[in-house]
Every structure is written in structure tokens, then in C-alpha cells.
Design a protein around this motif. Structure first.
Motif, short mmCIF file in Angstrom:
data_model
loop_
_atom_site.label_atom_id
_atom_site.label_comp_id
_atom_site.label_asym_id
_atom_site.label_seq_id
_atom_site.Cartn_x
_atom_site.Cartn_y
_atom_site.Cartn_z
N SER A 305 31.56 82.82 62.07
CA SER A 305 30.79 83.58 61.06
C SER A 305 30.03 84.73 61.73
O SER A 305 29.98 85.84 61.21
N ASN A 306 29.47 84.48 62.93
CA ASN A 306 28.80 85.57 63.66
C ASN A 306 29.77 86.69 63.99
O ASN A 306 29.45 87.88 63.84
N ALA A 307 30.99 86.31 64.44
CA ALA A 307 31.98 87.34 64.82
C ALA A 307 32.29 88.22 63.61
O ALA A 307 32.36 89.45 63.72
N VAL A 308 32.43 87.60 62.43
CA VAL A 308 32.74 88.37 61.23
C VAL A 308 31.56 89.27 60.87
O VAL A 308 31.71 90.45 60.56
N SER A 333 36.49 85.63 70.15
CA SER A 333 36.31 86.99 70.69
C SER A 333 36.33 87.97 69.53
O SER A 333 37.09 87.81 68.58
N ASP A 334 35.47 88.98 69.62
CA ASP A 334 35.49 90.01 68.58
C ASP A 334 35.41 91.39 69.21
O ASP A 334 35.09 91.53 70.39
N THR A 335 35.72 92.38 68.41
CA THR A 335 35.62 93.77 68.89
C THR A 335 34.43 94.44 68.20
O THR A 335 34.51 95.59 67.79
N LEU A 369 22.88 80.23 66.62
CA LEU A 369 23.25 79.95 68.01
C LEU A 369 22.40 78.82 68.61
O LEU A 369 22.85 78.12 69.51
N SER A 370 21.19 78.65 68.06
CA SER A 370 20.36 77.54 68.49
C SER A 370 21.04 76.22 68.10
O SER A 370 21.09 75.26 68.89
N ILE A 371 21.59 76.20 66.89
CA ILE A 371 22.32 75.00 66.43
C ILE A 371 23.55 74.78 67.31
O ILE A 371 23.82 73.66 67.76
#
Ligand code: ADP
Length: 412
Positions: A305-308, A333-335, A369-371
Motif C-alpha cells: 500500500s505504501n508503494a502504491v 520495490s517501487d519507482t 511501518l511501525s506495525i
């Protein structure tokens, strides 16, 4: 002839030592005072040993020997008195792990006795307690929150400093009060989150009942109120999840079928992206995980979800599941926007965001990210983050062999 050596190097060295201690304490998680305290203890011990060793030699060659030896003896007494009164337990162990010296706090916290314990082997003396194996270099993780053998209900944090010829200085600090404060903080957050849950559900329910078309002049306000109440609800849910994870010491060892979980995570990413990104799944490891299906799902999908959310439209995202020499890794991995190096170390702190506005715009709570970190800790896995601004990010979860299972059909 009296020595013409200037006397400033020793104080300067001692000060520098305290500085190094403070820096080391800060680097190991912001414990500046603990770092200074440990450096001070180490300096006291090193001085004690130095004075002890140099005293006899001085008396044989120097004409002013009686005065000097009196001075040295007085320094020695002062240093011993300081070390004896130190609130942390200090134990000097020789190269064969025998107890050579300890202070008063060591008697209270560790239960050592002056009359019987000097010269005894540490592992034998501590047999039956968690401290018996603390000198073993392989059990470093055992050095925190250890039950104090000499004081019921107290917890110790242990530090070992090697010095001299394979000798060790063992420092034990009573961390019970820090633990109690930490517990109060955890309970407070959990209780507040729990109390907020019901009123928020009610407010959210009423907002959903109001149709913006019935009151067109309030439509933008209603839309904003709905979005904010959803966000508050998500923050409360994430805080409750974190509270649960923090109080857990282990997870249920269930089979987590990875092929199915990866397919779900991939589908969720596609739904969240709504065609704005190219999302690829590369699963080359035919392996399942052993752990909590619910928590692993939450961690793995948080990263996707963070990457999106942090990749502009047109970017690409790759989800990988592959074997490694140590076990297996799951990576995303994301761009996307990428993260400046200065932020990387703090990303897993609660509510830490590189850009608050971007996080809010994309519906973030600052707790994801803490989770992830807590879930990975409970599975003895670790998170690695590689990122470069303007290039993209890769979040890697490394799982050890003990957490891997061959898939069910492969066993038959
Ligand atoms: P949030 O809910 O704000 O996304 P997280 O704990 O999941 O909170 O992430 C913390 C911060 O890390 C985010 O606010 C964002 O700044 C940064 N971050 C996380 N993942 C990425 C990513 N894939 N690319 C760029 N920045 C990221």
C-alpha cells in the motif's frame, strides 16, 4: 627530578572518554546518560587497575616514594569508594569468568555475597538464573529485561565491556521503573484508542446517513467530514493493532500459505492503484511461512500500500518472494518519490513521516511501518530499507529458515 610531563592529558582523556560514551549511547537509541555512566564506570575501573599496577613500581625507584604512594593509595580509596557506591551493579570478571570484584549494588541486585562469592565462577554462581548464560557471546539478546536474582520483581539490563587480557566488566542496571513507565504508556494508548472507537463509529455512522445531495450547500463540508472521520477511525484501529503487537511476546505458529497470501496482496495493490501503476508479482520461492496469518497479511500489504501511495501514476511496483542463503525474502520495490537517507533510520517510529502532507493526502496514519516492524520482530524477521530520492524504494523483509515450510502439496 620531578616529572615535567604536563598533567592535562589525563583529564582531557577522561573527558574525551565520556564524550565517546555519550556518543555511543546516543547512537544505540538515544541513551546519552546511560552511555556517559558506562564510560565513567569503565574509566574508574581502568584507573583502578592502572593505579594498582603502577603503585609498587613507583615505590622502588622514586625518592619521593612515600608521599606518592600515599597519594596513590588515597586515589585508589576514592575510586574504590566511588565504584562501590555506584547505583548500578558492577562486577569484574577475570579471563576464566571468575568473579574478581563487585560493588554494593551487585550484592543487592545480583545477590552476590562478599564472604562467599569472590573467586567463584560466574556461570556456576548464577546457575538456575537467566544470568548464567549472559557471558556467552551467542546470547546477546538475553541481556535485556532479565529478572534480578537478588531483588524480586526487578528487571535488569546487562552490559558487558571487555578490557585488559580477556577480562570483562559486567554492568547491571535496574530498568524496572522504565519498564513500568513503558507499561503505563502502552496501557494509556490502548485505553484511549479503545474509548475513542465507539464515539467515532457513531459519528461516522451519522455522517454516512447524511446525503450530500439533500444539502448541496454543505456537500464539500460533508465529504471532508466523512474523509476525516474515516482517517480517525483508521488511526484508532492502527493504534489498537500496535498496542496488541507490543504486548505480545510471540505469535501462533500457523501455516501461512504464501501463494494465496501473495495473490491477495497483489490484488489489493491493483485495487488501490486503480490502473495508475504497473504492478508485477515475482514469486520464485515455493515456500510457506510459519506464523500469524493475520499479522503477516497486515505487514506485507502495508508495504504494498505504501508503494502504491508513494509512487506517482505511471510508475511500476514489483512484489518479490524468493529464497536466500539465510531463508527467504519478501520485497516490494517501487519507482516512486524515494526517501532521503537521513530519514531511513527513523521510518519505523510511530507517526514518523518524511512528508506529513503527502502522507495525509494519501490517507496514511503514520503507523504502517511501525506495525510492519513489530510483526517482523515477532517472527524473528528483519526489515531492510533501500531508497534514493527521485529513484524509488525497496523494502525487504528477511525471514530465517526456522520460519519456512515447504508448501502443503509438496509434502504429500
Ligand atoms: P504512512 O501512513 O504515513 O504512510 P508509514 O509508517 O507507512 O506511514 O510510513 C512512514 C513514512 O515513510 C511515510 O509517511 C512516508 O514518508 C515514508 N514511506 C513509506 N513507504 C514509502 C515508499 N514506498 N516510498 C516513499 N516513502 C515511503
Amino acid at each position: 627530578m620531578p616529572s615535567s610531563k604536563p598533567s592535562w592529558p589525563l583529564p582531557a582523556l577522561l573527558l574525551a572518554g565520556l564524550g565517546v560514551g555519550a556518543l555511543a549511547g546516543w547512537l544505540v537509541g538515544g541513551h546519552v546518560t546511560a552511555g556517559i555512566a558506562m564510560a565513567a564506570i569503565a574509566e574508574v575501573v581502568v584507573l583502578l587497575i592502572h593505579i594498582h599496577r603502577s603503585a609498587p613500581a613507583t615505590t622502588t625507584v622514586d625518592a619521593s616514594a612515600p608521599r606518592k604512594s600515599r597519594l596513590l593509595a588515597s586515589h585508589l580509596r576514592d575510586l574504590r569508594a566511588t565504584a562501590r557506591q555506584w547505583p548500578d551493579a558492577v562486577v569484574i570478571l577475570d579471563e576464566e569468568q571468575r568473579i574478581r570484584w563487585f560493588n554494593r549494588a551487585a550484592e543487592t541486585l545480583l545477590g552476590l555475597r562478599r564472604t562467599t562469592d569472590r573467586g567463584t565462577q560466574w556461570p556456576d554462581r548464577m546457575a538456575g538464573t537467566e544470568l548464567a548464560r549472559c557471558l556467552d557471546p551467542d546470547v546477546a539478546e538475553l541481556l535485556h529485561e532479565i529478572a534480578a536474582p537478588g531483588q524480586a520483581d526487578s528487571l535488569l539490563s546487562i552490559d558487558l565491556l571487555p578490557f585488559g587480557d580477556r577480562q570483562q566488566l559486567l554492568l547491571a542496571r535496574d530498568v524496572s521503573h522504565i519498564n513500568r513507565l513503558e507499561q503505563i504508556r502502552r496501557d494509556f494508548v490502548a485505553n484511549v484508542s479503545h474509548e475513542l472507537r465507539t464515539p467515532l463509529t457513531v459519528i461516522h455512522g451519522y455522517l454516512e446517513l447524511l446525503d450530500p445531495e439533500d444539502v448541496p450547500e454543505l456537500a464539500p463540508v460533508l465529504t471532508e467530514m466523512r474523509a476525516q472521520s474515516r482517517r480517525m477511525g483508521q488511526i484508532v484501529e492502527d493504534l489498537l493493532t500496535l498496542s496488541r503487537l507490543e504486548t505480545q511476546h510471540d505469535v501462533t505458529d500457523e501455516r501461512v500459505p504464501m501463494a494465496a497470501l501473495l495473490a491477495i496482496v497483489h490484488k489489493e495493490a491493483l485495487a488501490l492503484s486503480q490502473g495508475r501503476h504497473q504492478i508485477v508479482l515475482e514469486a520464485t520461492a515455493a515456500l510457506d511461512l510459519l506464523g500469524s496469518p493475520r499479522d503477516l497479511h497486515s505487514a506485507l500489504s502495508n508495504l504494498v500500500s505504501n508503494a502504491v501511495r508513494y509512487t506517482p501514476a505511471g510508475g511500476s511496483i514489483t512484489i518479490r518472494w524468493q529464497r536466500t542463503p539465510e531463508g527467504a525474502l519478501y520485497s516490494v520495490s517501487d519507482t516512486g518519490f524515494g526517501i532521503p537517507a537521513a530519514h531511513l533510520a527513523r521510518l519505523t517510529e510511530r507517526f514518523y513521516r518524511v512528508s506529513s502532507s503527502r502522507s495525509r493526502e494519501t490517507g496514511g496514519t503514520g503507523l504502517g511501518l511501525s506495525i510492519v516492524k513489530h510483526v517482523l520482530n515477532l517472527h524473528q524477521a528483519r526489515l531492510q530499507i533501500d531508497s534514493a530520492p527521485g529513484v524509488g524504494s525497496t523494502f525487504v523483509c528477511h525471514f530465517g529458515r526456522a520460519r519456512l515450510l515447504p508448501p502443503e502439496h509438496a509434502q504429500a
